[in-house]
Design an enzyme around this catalytic site. Structure first.
Site, mmCIF file in Angstrom:
data_model
loop_
_atom_site.group_PDB
_atom_site.id
_atom_site.type_symbol
_atom_site.label_atom_id
_atom_site.label_comp_id
_atom_site.label_asym_id
_atom_site.label_seq_id
_atom_site.Cartn_x
_atom_site.Cartn_y
_atom_site.Cartn_z
ATOM 1 N N HIS A 83 11.055 -5.484 4.018
ATOM 2 C CA HIS A 83 9.654 -5.582 3.674
ATOM 3 C C HIS A 83 9.566 -6.129 2.379
ATOM 4 O O HIS A 83 8.284 -6.620 1.754
ATOM 5 C CB HIS A 83 8.804 -4.161 3.808
ATOM 6 N N GLY B 1 0.837 -1.075 0.122
ATOM 7 C CA GLY B 1 0.027 0.003 -0.157
ATOM 8 C C GLY B 1 0.738 1.485 -0.255
ATOM 9 O O GLY B 1 0.231 2.427 0.429
#
Length: 284
Positions: free
Chosen positions: A263, A39
């Site tokens: 990540h 996102g």
């Protein structure tokens, strides 16, 4: 493989009132794998997974989907929690394409959407591959919000994104800073500065504001699907200790941890990531 360009794989399909963009490759009669992005500012599934696509197209019908509010998909008002809205949209896309069931590969926000789709539409989901999945994260030791979430909030805070804020966010996504090239920064900055993309990101994030919104960890014990969680040991957005509850609660989960990885495991450890996921998808 020379056909695996953005333009040659780009598709747009209406699912009811919603227009969804996706990149499609691989044999249409093979098992489907849906890749769902995170996102961040300027995010899309092509930007998250284009480097992985060549490893999968020989065996799978691959769909790199821009979730509502991102990429070239519509940026509508979101009338319910984002994971629910996006999960429904992905299943509607499967309906439109005549796909009965798909594996879901989700990074961060896309991981939360994958889990919600498995909860709300269990018969439409086969296996789950989750990289630092949003909503399943319940930290044991690290403070909340983590560094990456703080940087994301700064990107969307008035007056909006700029190069400094976007670059800071991208740099916390990886352990090896050589992955953050000027080309990547400019690509993501251009997408992040688009007013429609800014609106989509704000609308997405606003659905997480109510207390407990999107807390999927409360329902993980209801997900029987075979699940592979992949985490970076050095993740500063959804740190590794957040995987522990999910590993305990998901009935059929296994966890792989990459060292020297933050990540974006699918980028930093691309070859090993691809082998790991393919082995998981192919074997009972």
């Amino acid at each position: 493989m020379n056909q695996l360009t953005f333009d040659k794989t780009s598709r747009t399909t209406k699912t009811g009132a919603l227009s969804l963009h996706f990149n499609e490759a691989g044999p249409s009669d093979a098992e489907a794998v849906v890749f769902l992005h995170g996102g961040g500012p300027g995010a899309s599934s092509w930007s998250n997974f284009k480097q992985n696509l060549p490893s999968f197209v020989g065996d799978y019908h691959c769909l790199l989907v821009d979730m509502p509010g991102f990429g070239l998909s519509d940026k509508p008002e979101i009338p319910k929690q984002f994971f629910e809205f996006a999960g429904d949209a992905i299943v509607a896309l499967l309906d439109e394409l005549g796909i009965a069931k798909a594996h879901l590969v989700g990074n961060s926000l896309g991981g939360g959407t994958s889990l919600r789709a498995a909860l709300d539409h269990p018969d439409r989901v086969d296996k789950l591959v989750l990289m630092g999945p949003g909503g399943a994260f319940k930290p044991v030791f690290t403070p909340v919000p983590a560094e990456g979430i703080k940087l994301l909030s700064q990107v969307v805070a008035p007056p909006g994104p700029n190069r400094e804020k976007v670059e800071a966010f991208l740099r916390v996504m990886v352990y090896d800073q050589s992955f953050i090239t000027d080309e990547l920064i400019e690509e993501r900055l251009e997408a992040a500065m688009n007013p429609e993309n800014q609106k989509g990101l704000v609308r997405c994030m606003s659905t997480f504001a109510p207390p407990r919104a999107g807390e999927l960890w409360r329902e993980l014990d209801r997900i029987p699907h075979p699940t592979l969680m992949i985490w970076g040991r050095d993740d500063r957005t959804l740190p590794l200790d957040g995987a522990l509850l999910a590993l305990q609660e998901l009935p059929d989960a296994r966890l792989h941890v990459f060292p020297r990885c933050a990540h974006w495991a699918q980028l930093e450890h691309q070859a090993a990531f691809d082998r790991l996921v393919l082995d998981f998808l192919k074997n009972p």
